[in-house]
Scaffold this motif. Structure first.
Motif, PDB file in Angstrom:
ATOM      1  N   GLY A  62       0.741  -1.140   0.092  1.00 46.31           N
ATOM      2  CA  GLY A  62      -0.038   0.155  -0.027  1.00 46.31           C
ATOM      3  C   GLY A  62       0.796   1.181   0.047  1.00 46.31           C
ATOM      4  N   VAL A  63       2.048   1.220   0.577  1.00 51.19           N
ATOM      5  CA  VAL A  63       3.042   2.343   0.468  1.00 51.19           C
ATOM      6  C   VAL A  63       3.194   2.719  -0.943  1.00 51.19           C
ATOM      7  CG1 VAL A  63       5.117   3.162   1.493  1.00 51.19           C
ATOM      8  CG2 VAL A  63       3.710   1.931   2.955  1.00 51.19           C
ATOM      9  N   LEU A  64       3.675   1.650  -1.647  1.00 50.97           N
ATOM     10  CA  LEU A  64       4.127   1.956  -3.108  1.00 50.97           C
ATOM     11  C   LEU A  64       2.874   2.141  -3.697  1.00 50.97           C
ATOM     12  CD1 LEU A  64       6.254   1.828  -5.263  1.00 50.97           C
ATOM     13  CD2 LEU A  64       5.572  -0.578  -5.559  1.00 50.97           C
ATOM     14  N   LYS A  65       1.785   1.937  -3.591  1.00 52.30           N
ATOM     15  CA  LYS A  65       0.431   2.247  -4.284  1.00 52.30           C
ATOM     16  C   LYS A  65       0.152   3.694  -3.925  1.00 52.30           C
ATOM     17  CE  LYS A  65      -3.639   2.180  -6.405  1.00 52.30           C
ATOM     18  NZ  LYS A  65      -3.713   2.647  -7.539  1.00 52.30           N
ATOM     19  N   ASN A  66       0.415   4.096  -2.809  1.00 52.63           N
ATOM     20  CA  ASN A  66       0.140   5.765  -2.652  1.00 52.63           C
ATOM     21  C   ASN A  66       1.381   6.368  -2.965  1.00 52.63           C
ATOM     22  OD1 ASN A  66      -0.999   7.765  -0.804  1.00 52.63           O
ATOM     23  ND2 ASN A  66       0.906   7.938   0.317  1.00 52.63           N
ATOM     24  N   ALA A  67       2.564   6.206  -3.278  1.00 50.66           N
ATOM     25  CA  ALA A  67       3.418   6.802  -3.936  1.00 50.66           C
ATOM     26  C   ALA A  67       3.317   6.874  -5.345  1.00 50.66           C
ATOM     27  CB  ALA A  67       4.755   6.188  -3.632  1.00 50.66           C
ATOM     28  N   LEU A  68       2.947   5.833  -5.959  1.00 51.31           N
ATOM     29  CA  LEU A  68       2.540   5.989  -7.213  1.00 51.31           C
ATOM     30  C   LEU A  68       1.327   6.803  -7.651  1.00 51.31           C
ATOM     31  CD1 LEU A  68       3.201   2.252  -8.188  1.00 51.31           C
ATOM     32  CD2 LEU A  68       4.610   4.241  -8.671  1.00 51.31           C
ATOM     33  N   ASP A  69       0.300   6.674  -6.797  1.00 52.52           N
ATOM     34  CA  ASP A  69      -0.926   7.552  -6.864  1.00 52.52           C
ATOM     35  C   ASP A  69      -0.482   8.929  -6.683  1.00 52.52           C
ATOM     36  OD1 ASP A  69      -2.441   5.441  -7.194  1.00 52.52           O
ATOM     37  OD2 ASP A  69      -3.322   5.394  -5.213  1.00 52.52           O
ATOM     38  N   LEU A  70       0.441   9.352  -6.002  1.00 57.25           N
ATOM     39  CA  LEU A  70       0.984  11.056  -5.642  1.00 57.25           C
ATOM     40  C   LEU A  70       1.689  11.246  -7.064  1.00 57.25           C
ATOM     41  CD1 LEU A  70       2.140  10.682  -2.167  1.00 57.25           C
ATOM     42  CD2 LEU A  70       0.077  11.950  -2.812  1.00 57.25           C
ATOM     43  N   LEU A  71       1.830  10.302  -8.032  1.00 58.82           N
ATOM     44  CA  LEU A  71       2.540  10.520  -9.289  1.00 58.82           C
ATOM     45  C   LEU A  71       1.530  10.571 -10.493  1.00 58.82           C
ATOM     46  CD1 LEU A  71       5.947   8.729  -8.486  1.00 58.82           C
ATOM     47  CD2 LEU A  71       5.688  11.298  -8.526  1.00 58.82           C
ATOM     48  N   SER A  72       1.959  11.221 -11.769  1.00 63.43           N
ATOM     49  CA  SER A  72       1.244  11.084 -12.792  1.00 63.43           C
ATOM     50  C   SER A  72       2.047  10.587 -14.088  1.00 63.43           C
ATOM     51  CB  SER A  72       0.448  12.226 -12.982  1.00 63.43           C
ATOM     52  OG  SER A  72       1.672  13.373 -13.499  1.00 63.43           O
ATOM     53  N   SER A  73       1.369  10.382 -14.978  1.00 61.24           N
ATOM     54  CA  SER A  73       1.962   9.987 -16.199  1.00 61.24           C
ATOM     55  C   SER A  73       3.082  11.214 -16.705  1.00 61.24           C
ATOM     56  CB  SER A  73       1.254   9.903 -17.318  1.00 61.24           C
ATOM     57  OG  SER A  73       0.526  10.699 -17.634  1.00 61.24           O
ATOM     58  N   GLU A  74       2.994  12.502 -16.064  1.00 64.56           N
ATOM     59  CA  GLU A  74       3.809  13.538 -16.263  1.00 64.56           C
ATOM     60  C   GLU A  74       5.108  13.297 -15.849  1.00 64.56           C
ATOM     61  OE1 GLU A  74       4.529  18.184 -14.935  1.00 64.56           O
ATOM     62  OE2 GLU A  74       2.426  17.302 -15.444  1.00 64.56           O
ATOM     63  N   GLN A  75       5.268  12.363 -14.706  1.00 62.58           N
ATOM     64  CA  GLN A  75       6.588  12.055 -14.196  1.00 62.58           C
ATOM     65  C   GLN A  75       6.887  10.807 -14.435  1.00 62.58           C
ATOM     66  OE1 GLN A  75       4.044  13.185 -11.562  1.00 62.58           O
ATOM     67  NE2 GLN A  75       4.422  15.146 -11.971  1.00 62.58           N
ATOM     68  N   LEU A  76       6.113   9.652 -14.864  1.00 64.47           N
ATOM     69  CA  LEU A  76       6.280   8.539 -15.070  1.00 64.47           C
ATOM     70  C   LEU A  76       6.240   7.938 -16.404  1.00 64.47           C
ATOM     71  CD1 LEU A  76       3.930   6.915 -11.911  1.00 64.47           C
ATOM     72  CD2 LEU A  76       6.734   7.540 -11.867  1.00 64.47           C
TER      73      LEU A  76
END
Length: 161
Positions: A62-76
Motif C-alpha cells: 500500500g505504501v508503494l501504491k500511495n506513492a505511485l498515486d501521488l505521481l502521474s504520467s507527467e513524471q512516469l
C-alpha cells in the motif's frame, strides 16, 4: 543499486519506509506537502525506475501504491521500469509484479521483460548480502537489461524531439 552504478547509471535510492508522504486524496490536499514535492521532483528527473515491493495479500504494498498515486504520467510516462518482488512464502511475488505492470502501463510507462521474484526471501540473503551466486547473477542480468532498455528509450525520445 550497485549493479546499475557499475553499468554507468546515476542512481537515486528513494526509500518509502523512511519518507513521509501524504495520503493521496486530491492535488489540493497534497501538492504543497514537502514529501510529495520531493517525490515528484525526483521522479521527473529519472529516466528509469526500479520498483521493489514485498507481496502482501497477493498484491504490492500500500505504501508503494500511495506513492505511485501521488505521481502521474507527467513524471512516469515514457520511462523504463524494472520490477522486483519478494515474498516470505514459496509462491513468490508474481501477483504483485503483474499488478505493477498494469499500473505502469496505465501511466504510459514501459516495463522491461525481465523481473525478479524471490520466494522464501529469507533463504536468499545472509544479512544484507545475497547468499547465492545464482540470485546475484539474476540481479546483474536484470540491471543490465534495465540499463540497456532505459538508454535505448532515452535515445529514441531524443531522436523524436
Amino acid at each position: 543499486m550497485a549493479e546499475l552504478d557499475t553499468l554507468g547509471a546515476c542512481t537515486d535510492f528513494f526509500d518509502l519506509a523512511k519518507t513521509e508522504l501524504p495520503m493521496c486524496k486530491s492535488a489540493a490536499d497534497t501538492d504543497d506537502h514537502p514529501g510529495k514535492q520531493n517525490l515528484v521532483a525526483r521522479a521527473a528527473r529519472a529516466q528509469g525506475f526500479v520498483l521493489a515491493t514485498p507481496e502482501y495479500h497477493n498484491s504490492y504494498s500500500g505504501v508503494l501504491k500511495n506513492a505511485l498515486d501521488l505521481l502521474s504520467s507527467e513524471q512516469l510516462g515514457d520511462k523504463m521500469f524494472g520490477l522486483i518482488g519478494i515474498a516470505g512464502g514459496d509462491m513468490g511475488a508474481v501477483n504483485a509484479l503483474g499488478h505493477l505492470r498494469i499500473v505502469i502501463r496505465g501511466v504510459n510507462g514501459h516495463v522491461i521483460p525481465q523481473q525478479i521474484s524471490l520466494p522464501s526471501v529469507y533463504r536468499h540473503f545472509d544479512g544484507d548480502q545475497l547468499a547465492d551466486e545464482r540470485t546475484a547473477g539474476r540481479v546483474r542480468d536484470f540491471a543490465a537489461a534495465l540499463a540497456l532498455h532505459t538508454r535505448r528509450l532515452a535515445a529514441t525520445l531524443d531522436d523524436l524531439a
